[in-house]
Design a protein around this motif. Structure first.
Motif, PDB file in Angstrom:
ATOM      1  N   VAL A  60       0.847  -1.202   0.000  1.00  0.00           N
ATOM      2  CA  VAL A  60       0.000   0.000   0.000  1.00  0.00           C
ATOM      3  C   VAL A  60       0.878   1.247   0.000  1.00  0.00           C
ATOM      4  CG1 VAL A  60      -1.536   1.396   1.453  1.00  0.00           C
ATOM      5  CG2 VAL A  60      -2.051  -1.016   1.054  1.00  0.00           C
ATOM      6  N   CYS A  61       1.859   1.293   0.887  1.00  0.00           N
ATOM      7  CA  CYS A  61       2.726   2.463   0.987  1.00  0.00           C
ATOM      8  C   CYS A  61       3.566   2.668  -0.264  1.00  0.00           C
ATOM      9  CB  CYS A  61       3.620   2.358   2.223  1.00  0.00           C
ATOM     10  SG  CYS A  61       2.707   2.582   3.765  1.00  0.00           S
ATOM     11  N   GLU A  62       3.951   1.581  -0.919  1.00  0.00           N
ATOM     12  CA  GLU A  62       4.732   1.679  -2.163  1.00  0.00           C
ATOM     13  C   GLU A  62       3.950   2.390  -3.261  1.00  0.00           C
ATOM     14  OE1 GLU A  62       7.695  -2.176  -2.162  1.00  0.00           O
ATOM     15  OE2 GLU A  62       5.659  -2.449  -2.877  1.00  0.00           O
ATOM     16  N   ARG A  63       2.639   2.333  -3.192  1.00  0.00           N
ATOM     17  CA  ARG A  63       1.817   3.033  -4.194  1.00  0.00           C
ATOM     18  C   ARG A  63       1.807   4.544  -3.949  1.00  0.00           C
ATOM     19  NH1 ARG A  63      -1.737  -1.507  -3.294  1.00  0.00           N
ATOM     20  NH2 ARG A  63      -3.176  -0.211  -2.098  1.00  0.00           N
ATOM     21  N   HIS A  64       2.219   4.961  -2.753  1.00  0.00           N
ATOM     22  CA  HIS A  64       2.192   6.376  -2.389  1.00  0.00           C
ATOM     23  C   HIS A  64       3.550   7.060  -2.482  1.00  0.00           C
ATOM     24  CE1 HIS A  64      -1.972   6.653  -0.829  1.00  0.00           C
ATOM     25  NE2 HIS A  64      -1.804   5.347  -0.676  1.00  0.00           N
ATOM     26  N   ALA A  65       4.622   6.297  -2.393  1.00  0.00           N
ATOM     27  CA  ALA A  65       5.965   6.885  -2.379  1.00  0.00           C
ATOM     28  C   ALA A  65       7.001   5.831  -2.759  1.00  0.00           C
ATOM     29  CB  ALA A  65       6.269   7.454  -0.995  1.00  0.00           C
ATOM     30  N   PRO A  66       8.202   6.275  -3.129  1.00  0.00           N
ATOM     31  CA  PRO A  66       9.236   5.330  -3.577  1.00  0.00           C
ATOM     32  C   PRO A  66       9.910   4.541  -2.466  1.00  0.00           C
ATOM     33  CG  PRO A  66      10.078   7.569  -3.632  1.00  0.00           C
ATOM     34  CD  PRO A  66       8.611   7.662  -3.288  1.00  0.00           C
ATOM     35  N   ARG A  67       9.702   4.953  -1.203  1.00  0.00           N
ATOM     36  CA  ARG A  67      10.315   4.247  -0.073  1.00  0.00           C
ATOM     37  C   ARG A  67       9.262   4.003   0.986  1.00  0.00           C
ATOM     38  NH1 ARG A  67      15.280   7.463   2.111  1.00  0.00           N
ATOM     39  NH2 ARG A  67      15.502   5.562   3.334  1.00  0.00           N
ATOM     40  N   VAL A  68       9.524   2.996   1.828  1.00  0.00           N
ATOM     41  CA  VAL A  68       8.618   2.665   2.926  1.00  0.00           C
ATOM     42  C   VAL A  68       9.447   2.496   4.192  1.00  0.00           C
ATOM     43  CG1 VAL A  68       6.942   0.994   3.805  1.00  0.00           C
ATOM     44  CG2 VAL A  68       7.028   1.501   1.349  1.00  0.00           C
ATOM     45  N   SER A  69       8.953   3.078   5.280  1.00  0.00           N
ATOM     46  CA  SER A  69       9.583   2.913   6.581  1.00  0.00           C
ATOM     47  C   SER A  69       8.640   2.117   7.478  1.00  0.00           C
ATOM     48  CB  SER A  69       9.852   4.283   7.209  1.00  0.00           C
ATOM     49  OG  SER A  69      10.336   4.149   8.531  1.00  0.00           O
ATOM     50  N   MET A  70       9.175   1.088   8.132  1.00  0.00           N
ATOM     51  CA  MET A  70       8.372   0.292   9.056  1.00  0.00           C
ATOM     52  C   MET A  70       9.164   0.066  10.338  1.00  0.00           C
ATOM     53  SD  MET A  70       6.632  -3.505   8.746  1.00  0.00           S
ATOM     54  CE  MET A  70       5.258  -2.999   7.740  1.00  0.00           C
ATOM     55  N   VAL A  71       8.507   0.282  11.459  1.00  0.00           N
ATOM     56  CA  VAL A  71       9.044  -0.039  12.772  1.00  0.00           C
ATOM     57  C   VAL A  71       8.170  -1.151  13.320  1.00  0.00           C
ATOM     58  CG1 VAL A  71       9.420   0.803  15.118  1.00  0.00           C
ATOM     59  CG2 VAL A  71       9.825   2.314  13.159  1.00  0.00           C
ATOM     60  N   MET A  72       8.799  -2.187  13.872  1.00  0.00           N
ATOM     61  CA  MET A  72       8.031  -3.335  14.336  1.00  0.00           C
ATOM     62  C   MET A  72       8.625  -3.869  15.639  1.00  0.00           C
ATOM     63  SD  MET A  72       7.305  -6.891  12.274  1.00  0.00           S
ATOM     64  CE  MET A  72       9.032  -7.240  12.044  1.00  0.00           C
ATOM     65  N   LYS A  73       7.742  -4.210  16.551  1.00  0.00           N
ATOM     66  CA  LYS A  73       8.134  -4.872  17.796  1.00  0.00           C
ATOM     67  C   LYS A  73       7.219  -6.078  17.946  1.00  0.00           C
ATOM     68  CE  LYS A  73       8.459  -4.240  22.761  1.00  0.00           C
ATOM     69  NZ  LYS A  73       8.273  -3.334  23.892  1.00  0.00           N
ATOM     70  N   LEU A  74       7.783  -7.228  18.304  1.00  0.00           N
ATOM     71  CA  LEU A  74       6.926  -8.400  18.434  1.00  0.00           C
ATOM     72  C   LEU A  74       7.134  -9.123  19.743  1.00  0.00           C
ATOM     73  CD1 LEU A  74       8.383 -11.409  17.778  1.00  0.00           C
ATOM     74  CD2 LEU A  74       8.570 -10.336  15.560  1.00  0.00           C
ATOM     75  N   ASP A  75       6.057  -9.752  20.176  1.00  0.00           N
ATOM     76  CA  ASP A  75       6.046 -10.556  21.392  1.00  0.00           C
ATOM     77  C   ASP A  75       5.659 -11.971  20.972  1.00  0.00           C
ATOM     78  OD1 ASP A  75       5.763 -11.725  23.869  1.00  0.00           O
ATOM     79  OD2 ASP A  75       4.098 -10.459  24.513  1.00  0.00           O
ATOM     80  N   HIS A  76       6.648 -12.832  20.943  1.00  0.00           N
ATOM     81  CA  HIS A  76       6.436 -14.226  20.538  1.00  0.00           C
ATOM     82  C   HIS A  76       6.485 -15.074  21.794  1.00  0.00           C
ATOM     83  CE1 HIS A  76       6.528 -17.820  18.156  1.00  0.00           C
ATOM     84  NE2 HIS A  76       7.727 -18.164  18.582  1.00  0.00           N
ATOM     85  N   HIS A  77       5.373 -15.696  22.127  1.00  0.00           N
ATOM     86  CA  HIS A  77       5.271 -16.478  23.357  1.00  0.00           C
ATOM     87  C   HIS A  77       4.689 -17.849  23.004  1.00  0.00           C
ATOM     88  CE1 HIS A  77       4.078 -16.221  27.893  1.00  0.00           C
ATOM     89  NE2 HIS A  77       4.981 -17.136  27.645  1.00  0.00           N
ATOM     90  N   PRO A  78       5.487 -18.692  22.354  1.00  0.00           N
ATOM     91  CA  PRO A  78       4.965 -19.977  21.897  1.00  0.00           C
ATOM     92  C   PRO A  78       4.553 -20.879  23.054  1.00  0.00           C
ATOM     93  CG  PRO A  78       7.342 -19.950  21.693  1.00  0.00           C
ATOM     94  CD  PRO A  78       6.915 -18.565  22.113  1.00  0.00           C
TER      95      PRO A  78
END
Length: 99
Positions: A60-78
């Motif tokens: 989706v963001c690629e359709r709006h601009a040539p670059r995309v920035s993403m920040v992600m934090k995950l909690d994996h508790h198998p």
């Protein structure tokens, strides 16, 4: 697994709100438990399902601009055996605040 993420188009656009709104729609249409606040969107599910949603948001963001920035934090508790971790964690904090 719970993932908190923020995604935004970068460059050639000064208004990111439309792209962010499209990404929030993608998340909500995924059917996975989620919530959006001023800084992040939280999503809960299996990694493969979440990764597919994140990929769609990047597209989706690629359709709006040539670059995309993403920040992600995950909690994996198998194997934790917790259902609805997103709702539980939020409720638990609210209960502690009210105590």
């Amino acid at each position: 697994m719970i993932v908190a993420f923020s995604v935004s188009p970068v460059g050639e656009t000064h208004h990111v709100g439309d792209a962010v709104a499209e990404c929030v729609r993608v998340v909500r249409e995924s059917g996975l438990p989620n919530e959006t606040n001023a800084m992040f969107t939280n999503i809960e599910g299996d990694w493969d399902d979440i990764a597919a949603v994140l990929k769609q948001c990047i597209e989706v963001c690629e359709r709006h601009a040539p670059r995309v920035s993403m920040v992600m934090k995950l909690d994996h508790h198998p194997g934790a055996g917790h259902e609805h971790s997103l709702a539980y964690k939020t409720r638990r904090v609210e209960e502690a605040v009210e105590a």
